[in-house]
Design a protein around this motif. Structure first.
Motif, short mmCIF file in Angstrom:
data_model
loop_
_atom_site.label_atom_id
_atom_site.label_comp_id
_atom_site.label_asym_id
_atom_site.label_seq_id
_atom_site.Cartn_x
_atom_site.Cartn_y
_atom_site.Cartn_z
N ARG A 3 51.43 -26.47 32.18
CA ARG A 3 51.59 -25.98 30.54
C ARG A 3 53.15 -25.34 30.71
N VAL A 4 53.82 -26.16 29.60
CA VAL A 4 55.32 -25.95 29.91
C VAL A 4 55.93 -25.76 28.59
N VAL A 6 59.60 -26.16 26.37
CA VAL A 6 60.86 -26.92 26.60
C VAL A 6 61.73 -26.19 25.38
N ARG A 14 64.37 -32.74 22.75
CA ARG A 14 63.20 -32.03 23.11
C ARG A 14 62.21 -32.98 22.82
N ALA A 18 59.77 -34.00 25.99
CA ALA A 18 58.40 -33.77 25.88
C ALA A 18 57.66 -35.05 26.01
N LEU A 21 57.60 -36.00 29.82
CA LEU A 21 56.58 -35.01 30.46
C LEU A 21 55.15 -35.53 30.15
N GLU A 28 51.58 -30.58 30.14
CA GLU A 28 51.41 -30.54 28.76
C GLU A 28 52.35 -29.55 28.08
N VAL A 29 53.35 -29.98 27.08
CA VAL A 29 54.19 -29.20 26.34
C VAL A 29 53.35 -28.53 25.36
N GLU A 32 57.90 -25.70 21.77
CA GLU A 32 59.41 -26.08 21.86
C GLU A 32 60.27 -25.13 21.12
#
Length: 217
Positions: A3-4, A6, A14, A18, A21, A28-29, A32
């Motif tokens: 889990r990210v 950004v 952005r 996303a 990734l 998973e983003v 943001e």
């Protein structure tokens, strides 16, 4: 799933990050942010596995946001994403506690590799950044004292440090040395304290300067 969060002040960037990734399959983003302050709040709220932060943002830049996350006790590692590969930017990021540094102009696969690496507890530097660091950034190098600094480590701690320098994660180090991952974490924490460095990237530089990286790593 990794889990990210950004953060970048440019919406197009952005979206692009996303999208890259999202092709990985295991990333998973979850949120943001448009600036560093918002990034800190989103990391606190979502507790992601990785925060990908642009180094130049309003309110708090990526390095300042990383420092704030460390101050509040966040366990989320930071991967700095930037267009700039100048010495000052690299030094600020490494000195500020970032676990990795990836260039926006690099191969998109470097971004995916960087997220996976820091999520697993390893450090990650874009190949261009690695060359600049190992070729002699004066604010991060300790070549003259590297051997003296590692002399305080036990033989096993030097083995672990060498594998940190080779870019291995805790799990990979554990398999290499036939110890459980929890034991590796204890070794890593002890090594960082004894070397007086803030993160694995700085430890890896010491390992390189001391000649501890095994040739077959």
């Amino acid at each position: 799933m990794i889990r990210v969060v950004v953060a970048d002040d440019e919406p197009v960037v952005r979206v692009g990050v996303a999208a890259v990734l999202g092709t990985a399959g295991d990333i998973e983003v979850v949120a943001e942010a448009a600036d560093g302050r918002e990034a800190v709040e989103l990391v606190r709220a979502h507790r992601p596995d990785v925060a990908v932060l642009d180094i130049r943002m309003p309110h708090l830049d990526g390095v300042e946001a990383a420092a704030e996350l460390a101050r509040i006790g966040s366990a989320t590692p930071v991967l700095v994403l930037t267009t700039f590969a100048d010495d000052a930017s690299i030094s600020r990021a490494l000195g500020g506690g970032a676990a990795g540094f990836v260039l926006k102009t690099g191969d998109p696969q470097e971004l995916i590799a960087g997220v996976r690496a820091v999520a697993s507890g390893a450090a990650y530097l874009s190949p261009l950044v690695t060359r600049r660091v190992l070729d002699g950034l004066p604010t991060t190098r300790h070549a003259g004292s590297a051997h003296a600094r590692v002399a305080a480590l036990t033989d096993r701690e030097r083995d672990v440090l060498g594998l940190i320098g080779a870019g291995l994660s805790n799990a990979e180090i554990g398999r290499r040395l036939h110890v459980v991952e929890g034991t590796v974490k204890i070794y890593v924490s002890t090594i960082l304290g004894r070397l007086g460095v803030r993160n694995r990237v700085q430890a890896a530089i010491v390992a390189h300067d001391a000649g501890l990286i095994p040739p077959d790593a």
